[in-house]
Enzyme design. Structure first.
Site, PDB file in Angstrom:
ATOM      1  N   HIS A  22       0.852  -1.267   0.026  1.00  0.00           N
ATOM      2  CA  HIS A  22      -0.036   0.023   0.159  1.00  0.00           C
ATOM      3  C   HIS A  22       0.832   1.196  -0.031  1.00  0.00           C
ATOM      4  CE1 HIS A  22      -4.102  -1.091   0.520  1.00  0.00           C
ATOM      5  NE2 HIS A  22      -3.816  -2.221   0.880  1.00  0.00           N
ATOM      6  N   LYS A  47      -9.366  14.158   3.913  1.00  0.00           N
ATOM      7  CA  LYS A  47      -8.615  13.104   3.661  1.00  0.00           C
ATOM      8  C   LYS A  47      -7.913  12.990   5.182  1.00  0.00           C
ATOM      9  CE  LYS A  47      -7.113  14.167  -0.369  1.00  0.00           C
ATOM     10  NZ  LYS A  47      -7.247  12.986  -1.053  1.00  0.00           N
ATOM     11  N   ARG A  48      -7.119  12.009   5.278  1.00  0.00           N
ATOM     12  CA  ARG A  48      -6.093  12.181   6.564  1.00  0.00           C
ATOM     13  C   ARG A  48      -5.102  13.504   6.093  1.00  0.00           C
ATOM     14  NH1 ARG A  48      -5.538   7.968  10.276  1.00  0.00           N
ATOM     15  NH2 ARG A  48      -4.012   9.471  11.197  1.00  0.00           N
ATOM     16  N   LYS A  58       0.050  14.750   1.769  1.00  0.00           N
ATOM     17  CA  LYS A  58      -1.110  15.079   1.065  1.00  0.00           C
ATOM     18  C   LYS A  58      -1.394  16.639   0.678  1.00  0.00           C
ATOM     19  CE  LYS A  58      -3.821  10.944   2.726  1.00  0.00           C
ATOM     20  NZ  LYS A  58      -4.687  10.413   1.640  1.00  0.00           N
ATOM     21  N   THR A 100      -8.705   6.873  -3.083  1.00  0.00           N
ATOM     22  CA  THR A 100      -9.980   6.346  -3.199  1.00  0.00           C
ATOM     23  C   THR A 100     -10.840   7.625  -3.153  1.00  0.00           C
ATOM     24  OG1 THR A 100     -10.341   5.500  -1.049  1.00  0.00           O
ATOM     25  CG2 THR A 100      -9.598   3.994  -2.862  1.00  0.00           C
ATOM     26  N   LYS A 113     -14.396   8.591  -5.797  1.00  0.00           N
ATOM     27  CA  LYS A 113     -15.804   8.832  -4.949  1.00  0.00           C
ATOM     28  C   LYS A 113     -16.383  10.119  -5.505  1.00  0.00           C
ATOM     29  CE  LYS A 113     -14.373   6.755  -0.595  1.00  0.00           C
ATOM     30  NZ  LYS A 113     -13.744   7.047   0.341  1.00  0.00           N
TER      31      LYS A 113
HETATM   32  C1  LIG Z   1     -12.278   7.277   0.960  1.00  0.00           C
HETATM   33  C2  LIG Z   1     -11.996   7.526   2.662  1.00  0.00           C
HETATM   34  C3  LIG Z   1     -10.715   7.727   2.816  1.00  0.00           C
HETATM   35  C4  LIG Z   1      -9.520   7.810   1.858  1.00  0.00           C
HETATM   36  O1  LIG Z   1      -9.343   9.016   1.239  1.00  0.00           O
HETATM   37  P1  LIG Z   1      -7.944   9.633   0.235  1.00  0.00           P
HETATM   38  O2  LIG Z   1      -8.541  10.854  -0.086  1.00  0.00           O
HETATM   39  O3  LIG Z   1      -8.113   8.500  -0.833  1.00  0.00           O
HETATM   40  O4  LIG Z   1      -7.004   9.338   1.190  1.00  0.00           O
HETATM   41  C5  LIG Z   1     -10.234   8.182   4.104  1.00  0.00           C
HETATM   42  N1  LIG Z   1     -11.240   8.196   4.930  1.00  0.00           N
HETATM   43  C6  LIG Z   1     -12.660   7.934   4.716  1.00  0.00           C
HETATM   44  C7  LIG Z   1     -13.444   8.106   5.829  1.00  0.00           C
HETATM   45  C8  LIG Z   1     -12.983   7.595   3.487  1.00  0.00           C
HETATM   46  O5  LIG Z   1     -14.398   7.360   3.192  1.00  0.00           O
END
Ligand SMILES: *Cc1c(COP(=O)(O)O)cnc(C)c1O
Length: 812
Positions: A357, A545-546, A551, A653, A657
């Site tokens: 990952h 995101k985190r 990021k 991911t 979305k």
């Molecule tokens: C999809 C998702 C992530 C991953 O987000 P990235 O922007 O791809 O890092 C993290 N936390 C939650 C709650 C998510 O639904």
């Protein structure tokens, strides 16, 4: 078998269940009582399907897949379970006739937040897709008593609170004490020669009882119910003679209980940072050992021949955290089933497959040999033997190349390297997006790739369109049904048919009004939680995101600060009004990330309260980012910020979305962003920034100077000064950590280098947004090309290319 329930039956079942659970009439109940009764009833419905599904699978010869993951970020289950059962619309109508709002009840469910972010959410999407594609694919993990911490923002800073998600119980789980397993820690290994064969016994160990809690995973309208099995650690009750308490054993018994219960107490909240603590290693062996033991037990109970295990069972390792499944299966095959090394090794490597990952060095797991050996004496012997045999093989191939062999060894420099164990012990190693897999092959795991190139493959991540489109955005799902029918539900690639409507005025108008309604809902949420009024006709620009340096929330902050400066300099500058939305948690020990959160909140405070600009820009930080919050933000977003330092985001991911919900992406060419660009074409995405080649070149050869970049861009110099001149905080040193990371420490993530290109890209976004026909066309093209990013596509690729599961024949 499918559920056969009509509205009247459902209503009477529901009223009955309500009384059974609450001991009062429905009319007297509070909302939470109503939620519990509904969830309980649906659980009962599912249980019937579950029994039938399990019966089928114990007696079929279909391959069983077990997805081992330290994290499963499921979110809420009621809404998606109803959807997959195919009864959500019926239930909504029936409840409404009883004066109950289903959406409102669904919001009362606690998120099941047993994961940090992308990796855990991927595992959850995969479970949904496996069940929906009729694959017998089960999850195996840990039932943490406390999930990912709850984030509160107090005085602009993150404060962590425990996530006590089980406080009201969990209707979705069923405890199976009779299927508990014993996991052994510590002690020593006794070798005994029994009739010419060496037999190994672990003695004086600390036993831990692993108790499974099963959660049903319902497939989409197909009657399949798979199982997510989460293990909880309990003391072995007869371990202490309680009558001996008076002889001073009491405190020993208490110590034992505490040390056991600690194992499944809490999820480690660090994303992409390896945590070298013994408890973490204990957690890993705990669930892996329990999981493998229970799989073998069931396999044998169904009459399986252990020598053919690999024909019936596939075990997938999600990142290196569950890599001890490899030596654990070896142990069972040899010590308990009496197989020899070679046969056990052939079976084990055939069964195991591994997903990498991350390529960030600080995330690579390694355990000190002394800790490993003391905690897992028999497993250490096996890992040691795997290592010796592997190094011997290398020696034959690369005689004399000591450096190379040392680089590739599983045990070296006093550490056990989990990634190397996972690669050597699996028949398949995959990355999670094309670029990421290429970097794995050419850089991080180049030695292993050249040794055995066939082992390496790519499986680009995906997301379940059932949760992230059908459930999260019912308005859009309905528009899709009206225009292109519903074949896309089972074949998400069919979303491509929506592209025909790219310039259809009526469809564009409808799409825009759906987006508007979603934005109004989010605006309402923001008002309620942050007491900020935002304008739903402004552009909703989301970065969720985190919180992590790679990021690059800082890059977003700097451009907002720059926009603020420009507006103050020239109130007549022509810009599109925007609402900047942030959400995300920082690891509790990650000082810089926490400082970034403080910066975002300080910027919000300043700008939202400045009447000179606050009808043109608003900044919002939504606290406690989690799955259920993502489900509200994403369908309401116009712009998706995917601006990681190129090469650092393995896939991402949330990018998928967003596009599936008609947001336009502004992105660096990193992770799956590249594949999104390839799908939608350059006209329907906004790309900027350094390429992977340029970044890798800087990392390899140096030559990057933050100071030179600052020198060349006065606007950049100005916003950097704003970090430390008191503009955003009376305490001038408040954002020192952010400032130093960019200047003193030479900007490791190239935030400054990408600053000007990012501003230019944002200016292009403004232009596009003002041309409504163009923007809506872009949104439609994005939705139409999102089908390939459904996790159904990903899981089909895993099934065919890695697991060899003949799922297509199931149920025929
Ligand atoms: C999809 C998702 C992530 C991953 O987000 P990235 O922007 O791809 O890092 C993290 N936390 C939650 C709650 C998510 O639904």
């Amino acid at each position: 078998m499918l559920l056969n329930i009509n509205k009247d039956k459902f209503k009477s079942d529901y009223q009955e269940k309500f009384i059974e659970i609450n001991g009062k009439e429905l009319s007297e109940g509070a909302d939470y009582d109503k939620y519990e009764a509904l969830a309980g009833l649906i659980r009962d419905y599912v249980a019937k399907l579950w029994v039938a599904s399990n019966k089928k699978c114990s007696f079929s010869h279909q391959k069983q897949v077990y997805y081992f993951s330290m994290e499963f970020l499921l979110g809420r289950l009621l809404g998606t379970t109803l959807l997959n059962l195919g009864i959500r619309d019926m239930c909504k109508e029936a409840l409404s006739e009883l004066g109950i709002d289903l959406d409102k009840l669904e919001e009362l469910e606690e998120d099941q937040g047993l994961g940090n972010g992308g990796l855990g959410r991927l595992a959850a999407c995969f479970l949904d897709s496996m069940a929906s594609l009729n694959i017998y694919g089960h999850g195996c993990g840990i039932r943490y008593k406390y999930g990912f911490f709850e984030q509160k923002i107090i005085d602009g800073a993150q404060v962590e609170a425990p996530d006590d998600w089980l406080k009201n119980g969990n209707v979705w789980e069923i405890k199976k004490p009779d299927e508990a397993e014993i996991v052994k820690f510590g002690g020593y290994v006794d070798m005994i020669n029994q009739g010419g064969r060496l037999v190994f016994y672990q003695r004086d160990y600390e036993p831990v009882m692993a108790v499974p809690y099963d959660i049903p995973i319902v497939g989409y309208e197909n009657g399949t119910v798979n199982t997510l099995r989460l293990w909880s650690a309990e003391p072995v009750v007869d371990e202490f003679d309680f009558s001996s308490f008076s002889r001073g054993e009491y405190s020993k018994a208490v110590d034992y209980r505490n040390s056991v219960e600690a194992i499944s107490q809490v999820l480690y909240p660090d994303d992409t940072f390896y945590e070298g603590r013994k408890l973490r290693l204990k957690q890993q062996y705990f669930f892996v050992s329990a999981g493998i033991q229970s799989i073998i037990k069931k396999f044998k109970a169904c009459g399986g021949n252990i020598k053919e295990l690999d024909d019936s069972i596939a075990v997938h390792i999600n990142d290196t955290h569950p890599a001890l499944a490899i030596p654990e299966l070896m142990r069972i095959l040899m010590d308990e089933e009496g197989l020899g090394w070679d046969e056990a090794w052939r079976i084990t490597t055939d069964v195991m497959s591994f997903t990498n990952h991350t390529i960030m060095p600080e995330a690579m797991e390694k355990w000190p040999v002394s800790m490993f050996q003391e905690l897992l004496p028999r497993i250490y012997m096996i890992v040691n033997e795997i290592n010796e045999r592997f190094c011997r093989q290398l020696w034959n191939l690369y005689t004399g190349q000591w450096d190379k062999i040392a680089r590739m060894a599983i045990i070296a420099d006093g550490y056990v390297r989990m990634a190397h164990l996972a690669v050597v012990g699996s028949h398949s190693v995959n990355g999670v997006a094309k670029l990421h897999t290429e970097i794995l092959k050419k850089e991080v795991m180049a030695d292993f790739y050249y040794l055995d190139p066939k082992k390496f493959n790519n499986k680009t991540n995906g997301i379940t369109h059932r949760r992230w489109l059908m459930k999260a955005n019912p308005g859009l799902a309905s528009l899709l049904r009206q225009t292109i029918g519903d074949s896309w539900i089972r074949h998400p690639i069919d979303l491509e048919r929506f592209e025909r409507y790219a310039y259809d005025g009526a469809v564009q108008a409808e799409l825009e009004s759906i987006k508007k309604a979603n934005k109004e809902r989010l605006a309402h949420y923001i008002k309620e939680h942050n007491d900020i009024t935002v304008d739903p006709s402004s552009m909703f620009d989301s970065h969720i995101k985190r919180i992590h340096a790679y990021k690059r929330q800082t890059l977003n902050c700097l451009r907002i600060m720059d926009l603020y400066n420009r507006l103050l300099d020239n109130p007549h500058v022509n810009i599109v009004p925007r609402t900047f939305i942030f959400a995300g948690k920082a690891a509790p020990g990650y000082y810089l990330a926490k400082n970034i959160i403080e910066l975002i909140n300080a910027i919000a405070d300043k700008i939202n309260n400045d009447p000179r600009v606050n009808d043109l820009m608003k900044v919002v930080f939504l606290e406690n980012y989690r799955v259920s919050l993502a489900e509200v933000i994403i369908p309401a977003s116009d712009l998706s910020e995917q601006i990681s330092t190129t090469t650092k985001e393995a896939s991402g991911t949330s990018n998928m979305k967003f596009m599936m919900n008609g947001a336009i992406t502004i992105a660096t060419l990193d992770g799956a962003n590249i594949e999104i660009r390839d799908e939608v074409g350059d006209d329907n995405i906004v790309i900027f920034g350094l390429t992977s080649k340029e970044v890798l070149n800087y990392y390899r050869n140096g030559g990057y100077s933050a100071a030179d970049v600052i020198e060349a861009a006065p606007a950049l110099k100005r916003v950097l000064d704003d970090l430390i001149n008191g503009k955003y905080s009376k305490d001038k040193d408040k954002f020192r950590a952010v400032y130093d990371s960019l200047t003193t420490y030479n900007d490791e993530f190239f935030v400054l280098k990408d600053f000007v290109p990012y501003l230019e890209a944002q200016a292009r976004v403004d232009e596009m947004f003002e041309d409504r026909i163009k923007w809506n066309k872009m949104a439609i093209v994005n939705i139409a090309h999102s089908g390939i990013f459904s996790s159904d596509r990903t899981i089909e690729e895993y099934a065919v290319g890695i697991w060899g599961s003949d799922y297509l024949y199931k149920n025929l």
